[in-house]
Design a protein around this motif. Structure first.
Motif, PDB file in Angstrom:
ATOM      1  N   GLU A 117     -10.668  -7.470  -6.684  1.00  0.00           N
ATOM      2  CA  GLU A 117     -10.624  -8.592  -5.750  1.00  0.00           C
ATOM      3  C   GLU A 117     -10.612  -9.912  -6.509  1.00  0.00           C
ATOM      4  O   GLU A 117      -9.861 -10.828  -6.176  1.00  0.00           O
ATOM      5  CB  GLU A 117     -11.826  -8.539  -4.804  1.00  0.00           C
ATOM      6  CG  GLU A 117     -11.650  -7.556  -3.682  1.00  0.00           C
ATOM      7  CD  GLU A 117     -12.908  -7.405  -2.857  1.00  0.00           C
ATOM      8  OE1 GLU A 117     -13.986  -7.810  -3.319  1.00  0.00           O
ATOM      9  OE2 GLU A 117     -12.796  -6.892  -1.738  1.00  0.00           O
ATOM     10  N   ALA A 118     -11.446  -9.994  -7.541  1.00  0.00           N
ATOM     11  CA  ALA A 118     -11.508 -11.241  -8.315  1.00  0.00           C
ATOM     12  C   ALA A 118     -10.158 -11.557  -8.922  1.00  0.00           C
ATOM     13  O   ALA A 118      -9.788 -12.721  -9.065  1.00  0.00           O
ATOM     14  CB  ALA A 118     -12.567 -11.117  -9.411  1.00  0.00           C
ATOM     15  N   ALA A 119      -9.383 -10.521  -9.247  1.00  0.00           N
ATOM     16  CA  ALA A 119      -8.077 -10.754  -9.861  1.00  0.00           C
ATOM     17  C   ALA A 119      -6.967 -10.834  -8.828  1.00  0.00           C
ATOM     18  O   ALA A 119      -5.792 -10.825  -9.174  1.00  0.00           O
ATOM     19  CB  ALA A 119      -7.777  -9.631 -10.864  1.00  0.00           C
ATOM     20  N   SER A 120      -7.316 -10.926  -7.566  1.00  0.00           N
ATOM     21  CA  SER A 120      -6.338 -10.999  -6.467  1.00  0.00           C
ATOM     22  C   SER A 120      -5.423  -9.802  -6.444  1.00  0.00           C
ATOM     23  O   SER A 120      -4.237  -9.931  -6.135  1.00  0.00           O
ATOM     24  CB  SER A 120      -5.459 -12.245  -6.578  1.00  0.00           C
ATOM     25  OG  SER A 120      -6.212 -13.403  -6.633  1.00  0.00           O
ATOM     26  N   LEU A 121      -5.955  -8.644  -6.791  1.00  0.00           N
ATOM     27  CA  LEU A 121      -5.068  -7.473  -6.837  1.00  0.00           C
ATOM     28  C   LEU A 121      -5.479  -6.403  -5.844  1.00  0.00           C
ATOM     29  O   LEU A 121      -4.695  -5.533  -5.493  1.00  0.00           O
ATOM     30  CB  LEU A 121      -5.069  -6.894  -8.265  1.00  0.00           C
ATOM     31  CG  LEU A 121      -4.030  -5.820  -8.580  1.00  0.00           C
ATOM     32  CD1 LEU A 121      -2.623  -6.337  -8.364  1.00  0.00           C
ATOM     33  CD2 LEU A 121      -4.201  -5.300  -9.992  1.00  0.00           C
ATOM     34  N   TYR A 122      -6.720  -6.481  -5.352  1.00  0.00           N
ATOM     35  CA  TYR A 122      -7.255  -5.367  -4.586  1.00  0.00           C
ATOM     36  C   TYR A 122      -6.408  -4.996  -3.376  1.00  0.00           C
ATOM     37  O   TYR A 122      -6.076  -3.843  -3.148  1.00  0.00           O
ATOM     38  CB  TYR A 122      -8.698  -5.667  -4.159  1.00  0.00           C
ATOM     39  CG  TYR A 122      -9.358  -4.502  -3.488  1.00  0.00           C
ATOM     40  CD1 TYR A 122      -9.658  -4.523  -2.127  1.00  0.00           C
ATOM     41  CD2 TYR A 122      -9.655  -3.353  -4.214  1.00  0.00           C
ATOM     42  CE1 TYR A 122     -10.251  -3.432  -1.520  1.00  0.00           C
ATOM     43  CE2 TYR A 122     -10.244  -2.262  -3.618  1.00  0.00           C
ATOM     44  CZ  TYR A 122     -10.542  -2.308  -2.269  1.00  0.00           C
ATOM     45  OH  TYR A 122     -11.123  -1.220  -1.665  1.00  0.00           O
ATOM     46  N   GLU A 123      -6.045  -6.014  -2.597  1.00  0.00           N
ATOM     47  CA  GLU A 123      -5.309  -5.713  -1.367  1.00  0.00           C
ATOM     48  C   GLU A 123      -4.020  -4.945  -1.660  1.00  0.00           C
ATOM     49  O   GLU A 123      -3.625  -4.058  -0.907  1.00  0.00           O
ATOM     50  CB  GLU A 123      -4.986  -7.026  -0.624  1.00  0.00           C
ATOM     51  CG  GLU A 123      -6.186  -7.625   0.087  1.00  0.00           C
ATOM     52  CD  GLU A 123      -6.808  -6.651   1.073  1.00  0.00           C
ATOM     53  OE1 GLU A 123      -6.063  -6.084   1.900  1.00  0.00           O
ATOM     54  OE2 GLU A 123      -8.028  -6.429   0.995  1.00  0.00           O
ATOM     55  N   GLN A 124      -3.372  -5.294  -2.758  1.00  0.00           N
ATOM     56  CA  GLN A 124      -2.079  -4.667  -3.046  1.00  0.00           C
ATOM     57  C   GLN A 124      -2.191  -3.237  -3.533  1.00  0.00           C
ATOM     58  O   GLN A 124      -1.259  -2.458  -3.380  1.00  0.00           O
ATOM     59  CB  GLN A 124      -1.325  -5.484  -4.096  1.00  0.00           C
ATOM     60  CG  GLN A 124      -0.778  -6.787  -3.555  1.00  0.00           C
ATOM     61  CD  GLN A 124      -0.133  -7.610  -4.643  1.00  0.00           C
ATOM     62  OE1 GLN A 124       0.320  -7.070  -5.647  1.00  0.00           O
ATOM     63  NE2 GLN A 124      -0.072  -8.910  -4.438  1.00  0.00           N
ATOM     64  N   VAL A 125      -3.314  -2.893  -4.156  1.00  0.00           N
ATOM     65  CA  VAL A 125      -3.360  -1.554  -4.771  1.00  0.00           C
ATOM     66  C   VAL A 125      -4.449  -0.659  -4.207  1.00  0.00           C
ATOM     67  O   VAL A 125      -4.614   0.464  -4.665  1.00  0.00           O
ATOM     68  CB  VAL A 125      -3.575  -1.654  -6.310  1.00  0.00           C
ATOM     69  CG1 VAL A 125      -2.448  -2.435  -6.935  1.00  0.00           C
ATOM     70  CG2 VAL A 125      -4.915  -2.252  -6.627  1.00  0.00           C
ATOM     71  N   LYS A 126      -5.174  -1.139  -3.199  1.00  0.00           N
ATOM     72  CA  LYS A 126      -6.359  -0.395  -2.796  1.00  0.00           C
ATOM     73  C   LYS A 126      -6.057   1.024  -2.354  1.00  0.00           C
ATOM     74  O   LYS A 126      -6.920   1.893  -2.401  1.00  0.00           O
ATOM     75  CB  LYS A 126      -7.107  -1.136  -1.683  1.00  0.00           C
ATOM     76  CG  LYS A 126      -6.324  -1.251  -0.404  1.00  0.00           C
ATOM     77  CD  LYS A 126      -7.106  -2.039   0.627  1.00  0.00           C
ATOM     78  CE  LYS A 126      -6.256  -2.144   1.885  1.00  0.00           C
ATOM     79  NZ  LYS A 126      -6.792  -3.072   2.859  1.00  0.00           N
ATOM     80  N   ASP A 127      -4.826   1.300  -1.890  1.00  0.00           N
ATOM     81  CA  ASP A 127      -4.518   2.667  -1.460  1.00  0.00           C
ATOM     82  C   ASP A 127      -3.927   3.492  -2.590  1.00  0.00           C
ATOM     83  O   ASP A 127      -3.595   4.654  -2.408  1.00  0.00           O
ATOM     84  CB  ASP A 127      -3.520   2.619  -0.294  1.00  0.00           C
ATOM     85  CG  ASP A 127      -4.121   1.933   0.907  1.00  0.00           C
ATOM     86  OD1 ASP A 127      -3.400   1.171   1.581  1.00  0.00           O
ATOM     87  OD2 ASP A 127      -5.318   2.162   1.163  1.00  0.00           O
ATOM     88  N   ASN A 128      -3.749   2.897  -3.754  1.00  0.00           N
ATOM     89  CA  ASN A 128      -3.054   3.596  -4.830  1.00  0.00           C
ATOM     90  C   ASN A 128      -3.814   3.560  -6.134  1.00  0.00           C
ATOM     91  O   ASN A 128      -3.212   3.489  -7.202  1.00  0.00           O
ATOM     92  CB  ASN A 128      -1.677   2.943  -5.072  1.00  0.00           C
ATOM     93  CG  ASN A 128      -0.734   3.227  -3.948  1.00  0.00           C
ATOM     94  OD1 ASN A 128      -0.632   4.357  -3.493  1.00  0.00           O
ATOM     95  ND2 ASN A 128      -0.059   2.208  -3.489  1.00  0.00           N
ATOM     96  N   LEU A 129      -5.138   3.612  -6.042  1.00  0.00           N
ATOM     97  CA  LEU A 129      -5.933   3.411  -7.246  1.00  0.00           C
ATOM     98  C   LEU A 129      -5.702   4.487  -8.311  1.00  0.00           C
ATOM     99  O   LEU A 129      -6.033   4.290  -9.471  1.00  0.00           O
ATOM    100  CB  LEU A 129      -7.417   3.350  -6.889  1.00  0.00           C
ATOM    101  CG  LEU A 129      -7.787   2.106  -6.070  1.00  0.00           C
ATOM    102  CD1 LEU A 129      -9.241   2.194  -5.630  1.00  0.00           C
ATOM    103  CD2 LEU A 129      -7.556   0.856  -6.878  1.00  0.00           C
ATOM    104  N   SER A 130      -5.136   5.641  -7.879  1.00  0.00           N
ATOM    105  CA  SER A 130      -4.905   6.689  -8.875  1.00  0.00           C
ATOM    106  C   SER A 130      -3.521   6.625  -9.474  1.00  0.00           C
ATOM    107  O   SER A 130      -3.147   7.453 -10.293  1.00  0.00           O
ATOM    108  CB  SER A 130      -5.095   8.059  -8.237  1.00  0.00           C
ATOM    109  OG  SER A 130      -6.364   8.119  -7.648  1.00  0.00           O
ATOM    110  N   MET A 131      -2.762   5.635  -9.038  1.00  0.00           N
ATOM    111  CA  MET A 131      -1.397   5.530  -9.539  1.00  0.00           C
ATOM    112  C   MET A 131      -1.389   5.055 -10.983  1.00  0.00           C
ATOM    113  O   MET A 131      -2.239   4.266 -11.390  1.00  0.00           O
ATOM    114  CB  MET A 131      -0.641   4.523  -8.658  1.00  0.00           C
ATOM    115  CG  MET A 131       0.816   4.365  -9.000  1.00  0.00           C
ATOM    116  SD  MET A 131       1.659   3.350  -7.790  1.00  0.00           S
ATOM    117  CE  MET A 131       1.090   1.729  -8.254  1.00  0.00           C
ATOM    118  N   ASN A 132      -0.421   5.488 -11.751  1.00  0.00           N
ATOM    119  CA  ASN A 132      -0.297   5.061 -13.140  1.00  0.00           C
ATOM    120  C   ASN A 132       0.002   3.570 -13.213  1.00  0.00           C
ATOM    121  O   ASN A 132       0.867   3.061 -12.522  1.00  0.00           O
ATOM    122  CB  ASN A 132       0.825   5.847 -13.812  1.00  0.00           C
ATOM    123  CG  ASN A 132       0.839   5.646 -15.316  1.00  0.00           C
ATOM    124  OD1 ASN A 132       0.811   4.521 -15.808  1.00  0.00           O
ATOM    125  ND2 ASN A 132       0.857   6.733 -16.049  1.00  0.00           N
ATOM    126  N   ALA A 133      -0.735   2.876 -14.050  1.00  0.00           N
ATOM    127  CA  ALA A 133      -0.624   1.423 -14.121  1.00  0.00           C
ATOM    128  C   ALA A 133       0.766   0.968 -14.530  1.00  0.00           C
ATOM    129  O   ALA A 133       1.176  -0.151 -14.227  1.00  0.00           O
ATOM    130  CB  ALA A 133      -1.662   0.885 -15.099  1.00  0.00           C
TER     131      ALA A 133
END
Lengths: 293, 251, 290
Positions: B129-145
């Motif tokens: 959240e602090a990096a403004s990324l949470y909303e975009q990836v919250k459903d894909n946390l296991s995805m390869n970066a």
């Protein structure tokens, strides 16, 4: 106190690294340890410069000069075949072959480089030798030429693929520079790329030389069994490595013959060690010139 | 106002080449300090010296001191790994690990032995959240970066650095390889974070400094030319060199 | 007009190169062809699974079951010794930057060890494992000798694989406060893993085909049963080929049998190489993301 524990994983990890140094030292030690006793019964001069290798004579003779001579004959001939052909094949793969074929041929070469020497020895013995003898009317099919040929086939794939890797990854800007001056592809290849790869190619050459010198099974099976001074490439010969392999099985432990064979092993070890050392020094010099990335 | 970081007479050499010349400055806490200057003037070397990333180079040599929480960070006895947990870094080119998003963010925590699953998940969410990324990836946390876009990867690297809760965050031209929209998101994130963490950001983009910096340090040819509050420096710089750089003659 | 001459020269050079190269490739293909055509006549299920015996004329009958098993066992044990040590040593050489001569010496020793002739390994193995350690002619002696042969291969491929991993990943780890071994094992090693596996497979192909190191450390031609214990002698495919065509009682009759063995050995090695290619292409895909 804390610093000791901090360094512990690092220290533990270093131990396997030390093992290779330990092993090389152990090998040298045991080779010499089992060789020195020979000099109780044979003089060093007799060993190194004796012209007869005749363990079954009374008294037995352990002169390795004929073996060294044979090794030189076979290795030189093999080198004369291997180097130019690997070079040519590397150029063929990188410059002539279309991209799609390149991958396939490289893979085939890689598979071929894993073919055990004993298999090539089998072919040399059962197919090439009879051909030489019956069709080409040589005195014996098991000779220097045969073994050098099979030895070359064994050795060629590895330096070929190494050289090809170097040629393909040669800095493009230098090649473009050549093109901009109007040079043809072969001129770029032989006047820019190859001279630029002198270092790696020399070290690859040393690597192959070491392997040729130390090869055992092909020469054992294909070069014949005569521990004599060969006079031409159609003569049979017995190399240093083949002698060890052929005679050790029947030799009682801790007999002079046993020590003599270890002596041959020591000589082989030193020769290949020196060849590899030269190759490494060339490689390091080259890397230093190219700068560290 | 107690300085977060006090740099005193810092000179840096690579072999015989002097890269930084007697830098002395104080970085104020919980604010954004931008380091600007033309390319090759030592800005990157400077911040890499702060978290001792330059130690890996054999010909690196530093004189002077960098005081953090009363101790000189450059001294041989200072525990480097602890330093880097307290002073984090985001690099110019995004360098996420080829692991999942979750594993990237949690890496720093795991190597510190933190295993509590609850705690890990909380920090994971908070950092993203602090990096403004949470909303975009919250459903894909296991995805390869590696599947993320450049801007997303850089924000992931920020989240990863923030997860270990550093007191200072160093950023080395973090948006120079990123598109403008992602740049804006990162800048907004930095402004939010700077309320709790001291930010030192190297940038060659004066507009960026103007947008987000509270303080600006101007480096030129390895020397610190001027340091001051952002607005004051941008509008009425004290030094002639600074003035010339800002009006676009250099850089 | 000089230009035309250069073009002609170009064509001639590349034509000669092509002819020579194709000649080599043909030789290589014919070797494969010979092995397959001669070997396939002998191969059937009995061949692959029965024990070997020799009839009164000295002609080998039965199969090569024990030899296949012997090769597998000796390769597996050899890897068991060399892989852990080799990988750790390779990681160490790669991640711990050289601070002076010691590292260069270590690396030089590894590459020299790689260049030691296999027959010298056999001598060493005999002196140390058979005689001094007292294992005698056995699977154990031979495996350990082969392990020493494989060790430098694994060390070098591991080191290269680790070094191929770009620096930025390590920097990211260090910037998070990771120690050197943490970065090495948790960040770099997973990325280098498939190349390291390639090295291990290459080493196993090498060990499986070696004859000289097992000549006087435990291989034998006449064993009427499958291997049962580590301290026994054993049969192995490469040694069998050699033994059949040089020391057996009826060499001419043994030749087809020997080709059968050669085919089995080559097939095994081809399978390992295909495994390497699969591992390589899989890793290429996974590192490229989406």
């Amino acid at each position: 106190m804390k610093s000791i524990f901090r360094r512990l994983p690092d220290r533990l990890l270093a131990m396997p690294g030390w093992i290779s140094i330990a092993i090389i030292m152990a090998i040298s030690f045991f080779l010499f340890y089992n060789w020195i006793p020979l000099f109780k019964s044979t003089s060093p001069f007799g060993f190194f410069f004796g012209t007869l290798w005749y363990p079954t004579a009374v008294p037995p003779l352990y002169g390795i000069l004929p073996l060294i001579d044979a090794t030189l004959w076979i290795s030189t001939l093999a080198v004369m075949i291997t180097f130019p052909f690997s070079f040519v094949l590397a150029i063929f793969i990188s410059y002539v072959l279309p991209k799609k074929l390149r991958y396939t041929v490289k893979n085939i070469l890689e598979i071929f480089s894993s073919i055990p020497s004993v298999v090539l020895g089998l072919i040399g013995l059962t197919i090439v030798a009879p051909y030489f003898q019956n069709v080409l009317n040589m005195d014996t099919g098991q000779n220097i030429l045969n073994s050098a040929l099979m030895l070359s086939l064994l050795t060629i794939p590895l330096p070929t693929s190494m050289m090809e890797d170097f040629i393909t990854s040669f800095p493009v800007d230098q090649i473009e520079g050549g093109r901009a001056l109007g040079a043809t592809e072969s001129e770029i290849l032989f006047k820019i790329v190859v001279p630029g790869l002198k270092g790696p190619f020399s070290s690859i050459a040393m690597l192959s030389l070491g392997r040729i010198f130390g090869e055992t099974m092909i020469v054992l099976m294909v070069a014949g069994n005569a521990a004599i001074f060969p006079s031409n490439i159609f003569d049979p010969a017995r190399t240093l490595s083949a002698t060890i392999a052929a005679e050790m099985g029947e030799t009682p432990v801790d007999s002079p013959h046993f020590y003599a064979l270890f002596g041959i092993g020591a000589v082989l070890f030193v020769i290949t060690f020196v060849i590899n050392l030269i190759g490494e020094i060339i490689r390091i010099k080259y890397e230093r010139e190219m700068g560290r990335s | 106002m107690e300085a977060e970081l006090k740099i005193e007479g810092l000179s840096v050499y690579f072999g015989k080449k002097k890269i930084l010349d007697s830098i002395s400055m104080e970085i104020p806490p919980k604010s954004i300090t931008a380091i600007i200057g033309p390319s090759g003037c030592g800005k990157s070397t400077f911040i890499r010296t702060i978290n001792r990333m330059n130690d890996r180079f054999e010909d690196f040599h530093a004189e002077g001191s960098i005081i953090f929480k009363g101790e000189n960070v450059l001294s041989k006895d200072y525990p480097i790994e602890e330093l880097r947990r307290k002073i984090g870094m985001v690099f110019q080119k995004p360098n996420p690990f080829p692991k999942s998003i979750r594993e990237n963010v949690l890496f720093g925590l795991r190597i510190n032995g933190i295993k509590d699953k609850q705690k890990l998940e909380t920090i994971l969410k908070r950092s993203l959240e602090a990096a403004s990324l949470y909303e975009q990836v919250k459903d894909n946390l296991s995805m390869n970066a590696y599947k993320l876009s450049g801007g997303q990867q850089q924000r992931l690297c920020m989240a990863r650095a923030l997860a270990v809760e550093p007191e200072i965050l160093l950023l080395d031209e973090p948006t120079s390889a990123i598109d403008p929209i992602a740049t804006k998101q990162i800048e907004e994130a930095l402004e939010r974070i700077s309320k709790d963490i001291t930010i030192v950001i190297v940038t060659h983009n004066i507009q960026q400094a103007a947008r987000i910096a509270d303080y600006i340090a101007f480096f030129y040819l390895g020397k610190l030319v001027e340091f001051g509050e952002a607005e004051k420096m941008l509008n009425s710089p004290q030094q002639k060199l600074t003035d010339e750089y800002l009006t676009g003659i250099y850089g | 007009m000089n230009f035309k001459k250069r073009i002609l020269k170009e064509r001639i050079i590349f034509t000669i190169i092509s002819i020579l190269a194709i000649a080599i490739l043909i030789s290589i293909f014919s070797i494969f062809f010979i092995i397959v055509s001669k070997g396939i006549r002998v191969i059937n299920l009995t061949f692959l699974t029965s024990i070997t015996s020799f009839d009164f004329k000295g002609i080998p009958t039965g199969g090569i079951g024990p030899a296949i098993m012997g090769t597998f066992i000796v390769t597996a044990i050899g890897l068991a010794f060399s892989v852990p040590i080799g990988i750790l040593a390779g990681i160490y050489l790669s991640e711990y930057k050289s601070k002076g001569h010691l590292f260069n010496v270590m690396r030089m020793m590894v590459s020299n060890l790689a260049g030691v002739p296999s027959v010298v390994h056999g001598l060493f193995g005999m002196a140390v494992f058979t005689i001094i350690f007292g294992f005698g002619l056995s699977i154990l002696s031979a495996s350990m000798t082969l392990a020493i042969l494989a060790l430098p291969i694994i060390i070098m491929t591991t080191e290269n694989a680790m070094k191929d991993v770009p620096i930025d990943l390590r920097e990211a780890a260090y910037a998070l406060g990771a120690k050197r071994w943490q970065s090495a094992f948790f960040v770099v090693f997973p990325v280098a893993f498939s190349k390291i596996m390639t090295g291990v497979i290459l080493a196993s192909a090498r060990i499986a085909g070696e004859t000289a190191p097992i000549l006087f450390t435990g291989a034998t031609l006449y064993l009427a049963h499958y291997p049962t214990a580590l301290n026994e002698q054993f049969m192995a495919l490469p040694y069998m080929i050699y033994g059949l065509v040089t020391t057996s009682m009826n060499i001419n009759a043994s030749v087809p049998f020997a080709f059968g063995i050669a085919l089995v050995l080559v097939v095994l090695i081809v399978i390992m190489n295909i495994a390497i290619m699969i591992v390589r292409s899989k890793s290429r895909k996974s590192l490229q993301g989406g």
